[in-house]
Design an enzyme around this catalytic site. Structure first.
Site, PDB file in Angstrom:
ATOM      1  CB  ALA A  65      -0.887  -0.013   1.236  1.00 54.66           C
ATOM      2  N   GLY A 108       0.868  -5.315   0.540  1.00 56.31           N
ATOM      3  CA  GLY A 108      -0.168  -5.467  -0.487  1.00 56.31           C
ATOM      4  C   GLY A 108       0.387  -6.020  -1.791  1.00 56.31           C
ATOM      5  CD  GLU A 111      -2.151  -8.297   1.915  1.00 51.27           C
ATOM      6  OE1 GLU A 111      -1.957  -7.091   1.640  1.00 51.27           O
ATOM      7  OE2 GLU A 111      -2.842  -8.654   2.877  1.00 51.27           O
ATOM      8  CD  GLU A 131       1.263  -5.967   5.305  1.00 55.84           C
ATOM      9  OE1 GLU A 131       2.141  -6.784   5.662  1.00 55.84           O
ATOM     10  OE2 GLU A 131       0.578  -6.104   4.274  1.00 55.84           O
TER      11      GLU A 131
HETATM   12  N1  CO8 Z   1       4.486   3.436  -0.160  1.00 56.01           N
HETATM   13  C1  CO8 Z   1       4.853   4.659  -0.622  1.00 56.01           C
HETATM   14  N2  CO8 Z   1       6.068   4.911  -1.134  1.00 56.01           N
HETATM   15  C2  CO8 Z   1       6.953   3.903  -1.179  1.00 56.01           C
HETATM   16  C3  CO8 Z   1       6.640   2.604  -0.732  1.00 56.01           C
HETATM   17  C4  CO8 Z   1       5.332   2.389  -0.197  1.00 56.01           C
HETATM   18  N3  CO8 Z   1       4.909   1.194   0.223  1.00 56.01           N
HETATM   19  N4  CO8 Z   1       7.714   1.823  -0.896  1.00 56.01           N
HETATM   20  C5  CO8 Z   1       8.675   2.601  -1.442  1.00 56.01           C
HETATM   21  N5  CO8 Z   1       8.212   3.853  -1.602  1.00 56.01           N
HETATM   22  C6  CO8 Z   1       8.931   5.021  -2.122  1.00 56.01           C
HETATM   23  C7  CO8 Z   1       9.908   5.558  -1.098  1.00 56.01           C
HETATM   24  O1  CO8 Z   1       9.271   6.371  -0.152  1.00 56.01           O
HETATM   25  C8  CO8 Z   1      10.854   6.314  -1.987  1.00 56.01           C
HETATM   26  O2  CO8 Z   1      10.269   7.538  -2.334  1.00 56.01           O
HETATM   27  P1  CO8 Z   1      11.145   8.911  -2.265  1.00 56.01           P
HETATM   28  O3  CO8 Z   1      12.129   8.770  -3.392  1.00 56.01           O
HETATM   29  O4  CO8 Z   1      10.124   9.973  -2.505  1.00 56.01           O
HETATM   30  O5  CO8 Z   1      11.775   8.947  -0.932  1.00 56.01           O
HETATM   31  C9  CO8 Z   1      10.899   5.449  -3.257  1.00 56.01           C
HETATM   32  O6  CO8 Z   1       9.724   4.644  -3.230  1.00 56.01           O
HETATM   33  C10 CO8 Z   1      12.076   4.527  -3.294  1.00 56.01           C
HETATM   34  O7  CO8 Z   1      12.067   3.789  -2.083  1.00 56.01           O
HETATM   35  P2  CO8 Z   1      13.432   3.346  -1.358  1.00 56.01           P
HETATM   36  O8  CO8 Z   1      14.442   4.428  -1.486  1.00 56.01           O
HETATM   37  O9  CO8 Z   1      13.056   2.873   0.008  1.00 56.01           O
HETATM   38  O10 CO8 Z   1      13.846   2.146  -2.319  1.00 56.01           O
HETATM   39  P3  CO8 Z   1      14.732   0.867  -1.989  1.00 56.01           P
HETATM   40  O11 CO8 Z   1      14.908   0.174  -3.296  1.00 56.01           O
HETATM   41  O12 CO8 Z   1      15.917   1.219  -1.195  1.00 56.01           O
HETATM   42  O13 CO8 Z   1      13.788  -0.067  -1.047  1.00 56.01           O
HETATM   43  C11 CO8 Z   1      11.756  -1.192  -0.456  1.00 56.01           C
HETATM   44  C12 CO8 Z   1      12.630  -0.652  -1.568  1.00 56.01           C
HETATM   45  C13 CO8 Z   1      12.443  -2.338   0.303  1.00 56.01           C
HETATM   46  C14 CO8 Z   1      10.494  -1.710  -1.137  1.00 56.01           C
HETATM   47  C15 CO8 Z   1      11.431  -0.075   0.560  1.00 56.01           C
HETATM   48  O14 CO8 Z   1      11.001   1.080  -0.156  1.00 56.01           O
HETATM   49  C16 CO8 Z   1      10.328  -0.424   1.531  1.00 56.01           C
HETATM   50  O15 CO8 Z   1      10.596  -1.069   2.543  1.00 56.01           O
HETATM   51  N6  CO8 Z   1       9.082   0.006   1.264  1.00 56.01           N
HETATM   52  C17 CO8 Z   1       7.966  -0.177   2.185  1.00 56.01           C
HETATM   53  C18 CO8 Z   1       7.481  -1.602   2.140  1.00 56.01           C
HETATM   54  C19 CO8 Z   1       6.333  -1.792   3.098  1.00 56.01           C
HETATM   55  O16 CO8 Z   1       6.415  -1.562   4.288  1.00 56.01           O
HETATM   56  N7  CO8 Z   1       5.189  -2.287   2.549  1.00 56.01           N
HETATM   57  C20 CO8 Z   1       4.008  -2.553   3.321  1.00 56.01           C
HETATM   58  C21 CO8 Z   1       3.077  -1.392   3.223  1.00 56.01           C
HETATM   59  S1  CO8 Z   1       1.630  -1.621   4.249  1.00 56.01           S
HETATM   60  C22 CO8 Z   1       0.620  -2.573   3.287  1.00 56.01           C
HETATM   61  O17 CO8 Z   1       0.949  -2.977   2.195  1.00 56.01           O
HETATM   62  C23 CO8 Z   1      -0.732  -2.848   3.868  1.00 56.01           C
HETATM   63  C24 CO8 Z   1      -1.569  -3.693   2.934  1.00 56.01           C
HETATM   64  C25 CO8 Z   1      -3.013  -3.458   3.185  1.00 56.01           C
HETATM   65  C26 CO8 Z   1      -3.893  -3.947   2.064  1.00 56.01           C
HETATM   66  C27 CO8 Z   1      -3.994  -3.082   0.874  1.00 56.01           C
HETATM   67  C28 CO8 Z   1      -2.761  -3.015   0.049  1.00 56.01           C
HETATM   68  C29 CO8 Z   1      -2.769  -2.370  -1.242  1.00 56.01           C
END
Ligand code: CO8
Length: 257
Positions: A65, A108, A111, A131
């Site tokens: 998400a 997500g 998922e 999450e």
């Molecule tokens: N949401 C928003 N922005 C994101 C997300 C995200 N989930 N993941 C990455 N980004 C953005 C970063 O903020 C960054 O943006 P900016 O350049 O503006 O700072 C850009 O993408 C690049 O990210 P990173 O520099 O962190 O990139 P890396 O390659 O170093 O790392 C990762 C990639 C490992 C994916 C890392 O970005 C990360 O850990 N992301 C978050 C992952 C996470 O916690 N996901 C779970 C989210 S909660 C969820 O999914 C609930 C589900 C509920 C059901 C509905 C789902 C649709």
């Protein structure tokens, strides 16, 4: 606004759905989820499409998400979104769906991959339900589909710790169908999709339907569902074509009727 879901032809009768928000690691914001649901709704009823492949552009399949959007939300706002309706469209797609997981499939995104029927993972793909680390829990089927896929004790570790696992580990525990060298992922997805697209579409849809619905039924009811679907297929031209082709020692030409 630039579209974040692109639909293309990957091969005859095969549609490719590509999530294209690489700058946000394909995070599933609401417009993207809406576009995914629209794409699946359309492809589900397109008579020319027999198989759907879904993948992501860049380093991620989908990083879950959109946390930037989600961070300030309240419970009433989350309830009002009714986003389960988006997911239902994908879950109810009657055609085989292949997830080609090219990178991070987190939250997500994991998922979403688990909504598919077959998951091909690039060697460098990563899976997880992180999450818990941002104070919430999976909300698009992760607690249920992951347990069904890998069993309680492997699922609990992933869900409770938020640990991210690599493709080899995902393969070991049964979360993916195959692991493929990174450079060959889309070729393998295309080949598998084309293989399925040559098979009888109504029989494919019945197998998918019985497997998915049967999982939630008592064994007797699930076996009855299977029996009825099996019998139903004898009213299709494709059953006559398939068996006729076998007896004639030629390749079948399935028409989807
Ligand atoms: N949401 C928003 N922005 C994101 C997300 C995200 N989930 N993941 C990455 N980004 C953005 C970063 O903020 C960054 O943006 P900016 O350049 O503006 O700072 C850009 O993408 C690049 O990210 P990173 O520099 O962190 O990139 P890396 O390659 O170093 O790392 C990762 C990639 C490992 C994916 C890392 O970005 C990360 O850990 N992301 C978050 C992952 C996470 O916690 N996901 C779970 C989210 S909660 C969820 O999914 C609930 C589900 C509920 C059901 C509905 C789902 C649709």
């Amino acid at each position: 606004m630039k579209p974040t879901v692109i639909v293309e032809d990957l091969a005859p009768h095969v549609a490719l759905v590509r999530i294209e928000r690489p700058e946000a690691r394909n995070a599933l914001d609401i417009p993207t989820r809406h576009a995914l649901a629209e794409a699946f709704a359309r492809l589900s009823v397109d008579p020319d499409v027999r198989v759907i492949v879904i993948t992501g552009t860049g380093k991620a399949f989908a990083a879950g998400a959109d946390l930037k959007d989600m961070a300030p939300r309240t419970s009433p706002e989350m309830i009002a979104r009714r986003t389960h309706l988006h997911w239902q469209v994908i879950a109810q797609c009657p055609k085989p769906v292949i997830a080609a997981v090219n990178g991070f499939a987190l939250g997500g995104g994991c998922e979403l991959a688990m909504h598919a029927d077959l998951i091909l993972a690039a060697e460098s793909a990563k899976f997880g339900q992180p999450e818990i680390k941002v104070g919430i829990m999976p909300g698009a089927g992760g607690t249920q589909r992951l347990v069904r896929a890998v069993g309680k004790f492997k699922a609990m570790k992933i869900l409770l710790t938020g640990a991210i696992i690599d493709a080899a580990e995902a393969d070991r525990i049964g979360l993916v169908t195959e692991v493929v060298p990174d450079a060959q992922l889309m070729d393998r997805a295309r080949a598998l999709a084309v293989e399925l697209a040559m098979l009888p579409p109504i029989a494919l849809a019945e197998i998918k339907d019985v497997v998915l619905h049967g999982e939630d039924l008592p064994l007797g009811a699930a076996l009855a569902l299977e029996r009825k679907a099996f019998q139903l297929l004898f009213s299709t031209d494709d059953q006559k074509e398939g068996m006729g082709a076998f007896l004639d020692k030629r390749s079948p030409d399935f028409k989807g009727r």
